[in-house]
Design an enzyme around this catalytic site. Structure first.
Site, mmCIF file in Angstrom:
data_model
loop_
_atom_site.group_PDB
_atom_site.id
_atom_site.type_symbol
_atom_site.label_atom_id
_atom_site.label_comp_id
_atom_site.label_asym_id
_atom_site.label_seq_id
_atom_site.Cartn_x
_atom_site.Cartn_y
_atom_site.Cartn_z
ATOM 1 N N LYS A 104 80.769 36.953 28.790
ATOM 2 C CA LYS A 104 81.813 35.999 28.563
ATOM 3 C C LYS A 104 81.599 35.748 27.132
ATOM 4 O O LYS A 104 80.408 35.388 26.491
ATOM 5 C CB LYS A 104 81.908 34.590 29.477
ATOM 6 C CG LYS A 104 82.773 33.592 28.792
ATOM 7 C CD LYS A 104 82.942 32.492 29.673
ATOM 8 C CE LYS A 104 81.774 31.530 29.665
ATOM 9 N NZ LYS A 104 81.710 30.832 28.107
ATOM 10 N N GLU A 127 89.150 26.050 28.823
ATOM 11 C CA GLU A 127 88.545 24.592 28.930
ATOM 12 C C GLU A 127 89.061 23.736 28.394
ATOM 13 O O GLU A 127 89.439 23.927 27.022
ATOM 14 C CB GLU A 127 86.697 25.043 28.527
ATOM 15 C CG GLU A 127 86.248 23.844 28.379
ATOM 16 C CD GLU A 127 84.903 23.794 28.302
ATOM 17 O OE1 GLU A 127 84.176 25.174 28.392
ATOM 18 O OE2 GLU A 127 84.102 22.659 28.216
ATOM 19 N N ASP A 134 75.887 29.314 28.495
ATOM 20 C CA ASP A 134 75.032 28.977 27.360
ATOM 21 C C ASP A 134 74.889 27.277 27.520
ATOM 22 O O ASP A 134 74.068 26.708 26.669
ATOM 23 C CB ASP A 134 75.434 29.553 25.954
ATOM 24 C CG ASP A 134 76.849 28.988 25.637
ATOM 25 O OD1 ASP A 134 77.588 28.125 26.306
ATOM 26 O OD2 ASP A 134 77.084 29.458 24.510
ATOM 27 N N SER A 135 75.475 26.871 28.509
ATOM 28 C CA SER A 135 75.356 25.463 28.645
ATOM 29 C C SER A 135 73.803 24.977 29.216
ATOM 30 O O SER A 135 73.284 23.983 29.281
ATOM 31 C CB SER A 135 76.207 24.953 29.942
ATOM 32 O OG SER A 135 76.138 25.545 30.961
ATOM 33 N N GLU A 172 83.267 33.603 23.653
ATOM 34 C CA GLU A 172 84.161 32.489 23.189
ATOM 35 C C GLU A 172 85.241 32.868 22.080
ATOM 36 O O GLU A 172 84.892 33.240 21.139
ATOM 37 C CB GLU A 172 83.535 30.996 22.760
ATOM 38 C CG GLU A 172 82.934 30.583 24.054
ATOM 39 C CD GLU A 172 82.029 29.293 23.761
ATOM 40 O OE1 GLU A 172 81.936 28.840 22.434
ATOM 41 O OE2 GLU A 172 81.415 28.767 24.484
ATOM 42 N N ASP A 196 76.695 34.764 29.802
ATOM 43 C CA ASP A 196 77.208 34.436 28.423
ATOM 44 C C ASP A 196 76.890 34.729 27.092
ATOM 45 O O ASP A 196 75.746 35.032 27.181
ATOM 46 C CB ASP A 196 77.137 32.735 28.310
ATOM 47 C CG ASP A 196 78.323 31.877 28.027
ATOM 48 O OD1 ASP A 196 79.407 32.401 27.826
ATOM 49 O OD2 ASP A 196 78.256 30.550 28.149
HETATM 50 O O1 KIV Z 1 78.362 27.603 29.271
HETATM 51 C C1 KIV Z 1 79.101 27.160 30.108
HETATM 52 O O2 KIV Z 1 78.453 26.571 31.033
HETATM 53 C C2 KIV Z 1 80.252 27.469 30.072
HETATM 54 C C3 KIV Z 1 81.141 26.728 31.274
HETATM 55 C C4 KIV Z 1 81.317 25.101 31.018
HETATM 56 C C5 KIV Z 1 82.595 27.314 31.297
HETATM 57 O O3 KIV Z 1 81.221 28.100 29.209
#
Ligand code: KIV
Length: 265
Positions: A113, A182, A44-45, A115, A83
């Site tokens: 993924k 992280e 989600d970056s 969080e 994500d």
């Molecule tokens: O969203 C992302 O890019 C991440 C990584 C930094 C692990 O969660």
């Protein structure tokens, strides 16, 4: 044939490091695959690096699906993780299971993924039961940027370290196949990796994890903002790209591009 969870687990057990990088489009997915990188994260970056936002909070499931589809058209070997964005699983486990299934079904990603620690344990169990492989994400969890008062190192005191340690054990017990850790102190990351049988993928967690992940644009030196301490630029592409674009701009403006040789006759 793409890399499987069993392949990743074997790497961890035999001490072969796992490489992971974020990717958001087909062009880079091809290059990442050509480099032999094991895992791709449609993080989600993308809210920051693709959409130019200040945080990941506005990213939607549709955004992740769109970018994951692009990535999966460009590669077939890496294990691809999508994500679960903010708001897609915090409301209820039912919502989370629905979002996880959508991500796999509509994008072709191999896993998702999430969080969070204890609060995600039931969701992780339900996703895994439903056939959705789950990677956990502990330590600095950018979706909680405001509750964490900014992007800062986590797990520094003994109480905070214990919480992350116990969360990691709980996620493994719930069926997570791996955990991203992280921005935590090196000794905490090492302790967690030693206690877990699944691979821990570090980012700002030191060298003792089974693998490492970086944001692609950070790794290639394409960012404009000051990078955090844990980022190593493996190239400095931003000036290379700007120079190339300046040459193009000049050539167009001085009439040297296109030349007669670049024209059809
Ligand atoms: O969203 C992302 O890019 C991440 C990584 C930094 C692990 O969660």
């Amino acid at each position: 044939m793409s890399i499987t969870i069993a392949d990743l687990q074997k790497k961890k057990e035999t001490g072969v490091k796992i490489s992971m990088i974020t990717t958001y489009d087909a062009t880079f997915a091809r290059l990442v695959e050509a480099a032999g990188i094991d895992m791709i994260l449609i993080g989600d970056s993308l809210g920051n690096v693709m959409q130019g936002r200040g945080s990941t909070l506005a990213v939607t499931v549709d955004d992740i699906i769109y970018h994951a589809q692009c990535v999966l058209r460009g590669c077939s070997t890496p294990f691809v993780v999508a994500d679960m964005p903010f708001g897609s699983y915090q409301t209820s486990d039912d919502d989370g299971v629905r979002a996880g299934i959508r991500l796999l079904k509509e994008s072709g990603a191999h896993g998702v993924k999430v969080e969070g620690g204890a609060r995600c344990v039931n969701l992780v169990k339900r996703l895994v039961d439903a056939g959705v492989p789950v990677m956990g994400h502990l330590g600095l969890t950018p979706q909680s940027v405001h509750t964490m008062s900014g992007y800062r190192v986590q797990g520094k005191g003994s109480e905070a370290a214990e919480t992350i340690y116990n969360d990691a054990l709980a996620l493994e017990a719930a069926g997570a196949f791996s955990i991203v850790l992280e921005c935590v102190p090196r000794d905490l990351a090492a302790r967690i990796q030693n206690a877990l049988s699944i691979p821990v993928i570090g980012i700002g967690a030191g060298p003792d994890c089974a693998g490492q992940v970086l944001v692609l644009q950070d790794c290639l030196g394409m960012g404009t903002a000051k990078a955090p301490k844990f980022v190593r630029k493996f190239a400095d592409l931003a000036p290379v790209i700007v120079d190339a674009l300046k040459s193009y701009d000049s050539a167009v403006k001085d009439g040297s591009f296109p030349s007669d040789a670049e024209a059809y006759h």
